[in-house]
Design a protein around this motif. Structure first.
Motif, mmCIF file in Angstrom:
data_model
loop_
_atom_site.group_PDB
_atom_site.id
_atom_site.type_symbol
_atom_site.label_atom_id
_atom_site.label_comp_id
_atom_site.label_asym_id
_atom_site.label_seq_id
_atom_site.Cartn_x
_atom_site.Cartn_y
_atom_site.Cartn_z
ATOM 1 N N LYS A 151 0.837 -1.211 0.000
ATOM 2 C CA LYS A 151 0.000 0.000 0.000
ATOM 3 C C LYS A 151 0.869 1.257 0.000
ATOM 4 O O LYS A 151 0.571 2.233 -0.685
ATOM 5 C CB LYS A 151 -0.924 -0.011 1.227
ATOM 6 C CG LYS A 151 -1.791 1.218 1.349
ATOM 7 C CD LYS A 151 -2.615 1.170 2.632
ATOM 8 C CE LYS A 151 -3.433 2.407 2.787
ATOM 9 N NZ LYS A 151 -2.868 3.356 3.715
ATOM 10 N N GLN A 152 1.961 1.214 0.738
ATOM 11 C CA GLN A 152 2.879 2.353 0.805
ATOM 12 C C GLN A 152 3.691 2.493 -0.489
ATOM 13 O O GLN A 152 3.777 3.570 -1.057
ATOM 14 C CB GLN A 152 3.824 2.175 2.004
ATOM 15 C CG GLN A 152 5.001 3.117 2.041
ATOM 16 C CD GLN A 152 4.627 4.551 2.356
ATOM 17 O OE1 GLN A 152 3.575 4.807 2.915
ATOM 18 N NE2 GLN A 152 5.479 5.484 1.978
ATOM 19 N N VAL A 153 4.262 1.395 -0.957
ATOM 20 C CA VAL A 153 5.201 1.497 -2.083
ATOM 21 C C VAL A 153 4.513 1.794 -3.415
ATOM 22 O O VAL A 153 5.100 2.448 -4.270
ATOM 23 C CB VAL A 153 6.130 0.259 -2.212
ATOM 24 C CG1 VAL A 153 6.999 0.105 -0.976
ATOM 25 C CG2 VAL A 153 5.368 -1.006 -2.518
ATOM 26 N N ILE A 154 3.249 1.345 -3.580
ATOM 27 C CA ILE A 154 2.592 1.620 -4.862
ATOM 28 C C ILE A 154 2.303 3.104 -5.048
ATOM 29 O O ILE A 154 2.088 3.558 -6.170
ATOM 30 C CB ILE A 154 1.293 0.806 -5.058
ATOM 31 C CG1 ILE A 154 0.231 1.219 -4.046
ATOM 32 C CG2 ILE A 154 1.560 -0.678 -5.047
ATOM 33 C CD1 ILE A 154 -1.164 0.721 -4.380
ATOM 34 N N GLN A 155 2.328 3.861 -3.964
ATOM 35 C CA GLN A 155 2.075 5.301 -4.043
ATOM 36 C C GLN A 155 3.317 6.101 -4.430
ATOM 37 O O GLN A 155 3.227 7.297 -4.720
ATOM 38 C CB GLN A 155 1.557 5.806 -2.696
ATOM 39 C CG GLN A 155 0.235 5.193 -2.304
ATOM 40 C CD GLN A 155 -0.209 5.650 -0.938
ATOM 41 O OE1 GLN A 155 -0.489 6.825 -0.732
ATOM 42 N NE2 GLN A 155 -0.269 4.719 0.001
ATOM 43 N N GLN A 156 4.466 5.441 -4.447
ATOM 44 C CA GLN A 156 5.722 6.130 -4.738
ATOM 45 C C GLN A 156 5.905 6.299 -6.246
ATOM 46 O O GLN A 156 5.452 5.472 -7.030
ATOM 47 C CB GLN A 156 6.904 5.370 -4.140
ATOM 48 C CG GLN A 156 6.780 5.065 -2.666
ATOM 49 C CD GLN A 156 6.445 6.285 -1.816
ATOM 50 O OE1 GLN A 156 7.061 7.337 -1.947
ATOM 51 N NE2 GLN A 156 5.460 6.151 -0.949
ATOM 52 N N THR A 191 -6.418 2.093 -2.060
ATOM 53 C CA THR A 191 -5.299 2.951 -2.476
ATOM 54 C C THR A 191 -5.048 2.806 -3.964
ATOM 55 O O THR A 191 -4.837 3.809 -4.670
ATOM 56 C CB THR A 191 -4.028 2.593 -1.678
ATOM 57 O OG1 THR A 191 -4.310 2.768 -0.285
ATOM 58 C CG2 THR A 191 -2.857 3.462 -2.073
ATOM 59 N N MET A 192 -5.089 1.581 -4.482
ATOM 60 C CA MET A 192 -4.877 1.359 -5.914
ATOM 61 C C MET A 192 -5.948 2.032 -6.737
ATOM 62 O O MET A 192 -5.678 2.604 -7.791
ATOM 63 C CB MET A 192 -4.821 -0.139 -6.226
ATOM 64 C CG MET A 192 -3.531 -0.786 -5.785
ATOM 65 S SD MET A 192 -3.307 -2.455 -6.427
ATOM 66 C CE MET A 192 -4.473 -3.356 -5.475
ATOM 67 N N ALA A 193 -7.197 1.986 -6.258
ATOM 68 C CA ALA A 193 -8.310 2.604 -6.992
ATOM 69 C C ALA A 193 -8.160 4.125 -7.072
ATOM 70 O O ALA A 193 -8.631 4.752 -8.018
ATOM 71 C CB ALA A 193 -9.633 2.239 -6.318
ATOM 72 N N ASN A 194 -7.495 4.711 -6.095
ATOM 73 C CA ASN A 194 -7.326 6.163 -6.046
ATOM 74 C C ASN A 194 -6.098 6.669 -6.783
ATOM 75 O O ASN A 194 -5.848 7.871 -6.817
ATOM 76 C CB ASN A 194 -7.304 6.645 -4.597
ATOM 77 C CG ASN A 194 -8.646 6.470 -3.919
ATOM 78 O OD1 ASN A 194 -9.686 6.581 -4.547
ATOM 79 N ND2 ASN A 194 -8.631 6.172 -2.638
ATOM 80 N N LEU A 195 -5.314 5.765 -7.347
ATOM 81 C CA LEU A 195 -4.104 6.206 -8.065
ATOM 82 C C LEU A 195 -4.429 6.671 -9.472
ATOM 83 O O LEU A 195 -5.329 6.241 -10.114
ATOM 84 C CB LEU A 195 -3.065 5.078 -8.108
ATOM 85 C CG LEU A 195 -2.411 4.746 -6.784
ATOM 86 C CD1 LEU A 195 -1.479 3.556 -6.942
ATOM 87 C CD2 LEU A 195 -1.634 5.938 -6.230
#
Length: 195
Positions: A151-156, A191-195
């Motif tokens: 969840k943290q790393v996919i946002q980077q 989190t993935m849906a919001n990227l």
């Protein structure tokens, strides 16, 4: 004078003691018992991961673990990533250590020339128990840490957006692996849906 030097050299040789691996373990165990902690190594953490061992690697933990991981080998990167993320705990010190180490590992791996991203995501899914393998693989038993760290790393910025739909598709499937980690799975999907 030369005779004296030779005699001193022989004396030093006699004083040197060879310690067997078993004796070394007993010594280290005794040191821990009396409060002296031997300096842990990255290889020890990778062999037997624990939050305490990760923290004891100190501020250079990322660097030490990177030295032990072949960044051009997607499977080795996945194995190290899962060992690091598996020791995730909510206490601030462990949480920061795990997230920083995972970030550093994946950032360097994804920038490595020739890194096979498709092999990375496939191997990650196999080791997480979300994709069957033809080979016998030891699947990680608790996915809370890996899902939380993902969840943290996919946002980077360094994380390849191209593999997010693949990860999402497997997370949306019914799987017993998610029985004990529904919250972590839902948080990652959101989190993935919001990227």
């Amino acid at each position: 004078e030369e005779e004296e030097e030779e005699e001193e050299a022989r004396e030093e040789e006699r004083e040197q003691v060879t310690v067997s691996p078993v004796a070394l373990q007993i010594i280290e165990s005794s040191m821990i018992t009396i409060g002296i902690t031997p300096e842990p190594e990255a290889a020890t953490f990778l062999a037997f991961p624990s939050p305490d061992k990760l923290l004891k690697l100190g501020p250079k933990r990322s660097h030490l673990l990177l030295q032990q991981t072949d960044l051009s080998n997607a499977e080795k990167v996945v194995q190290t990533f899962l060992k690091v993320s598996a020791v995730y705990k909510e206490d601030q010190e462990t949480k920061i250590a795990v997230l920083e180490t995972a970030d550093e590992l994946l950032q360097k791996a994804f920038k490595t020339p020739g890194f096979q991203l498709d092999l990375f995501i496939t191997t990650l899914l196999v080791y997480m128990g979300l994709l069957k393998s033809e080979e016998k693989i030891k699947v990680i038993s608790n996915l809370i840490g890996p899902l939380t760290v993902l969840k943290q790393v996919i946002q980077q910025n360094y994380f390849p957006r191209s593999i997010i739909p693949i990860l999402s598709a497997f997370l949306n499937k019914q799987n017993r692996a998610f029985d004990s980690c529904q919250n972590a799975k839902c948080n990652l999907l959101e989190t993935m849906a919001n990227l």
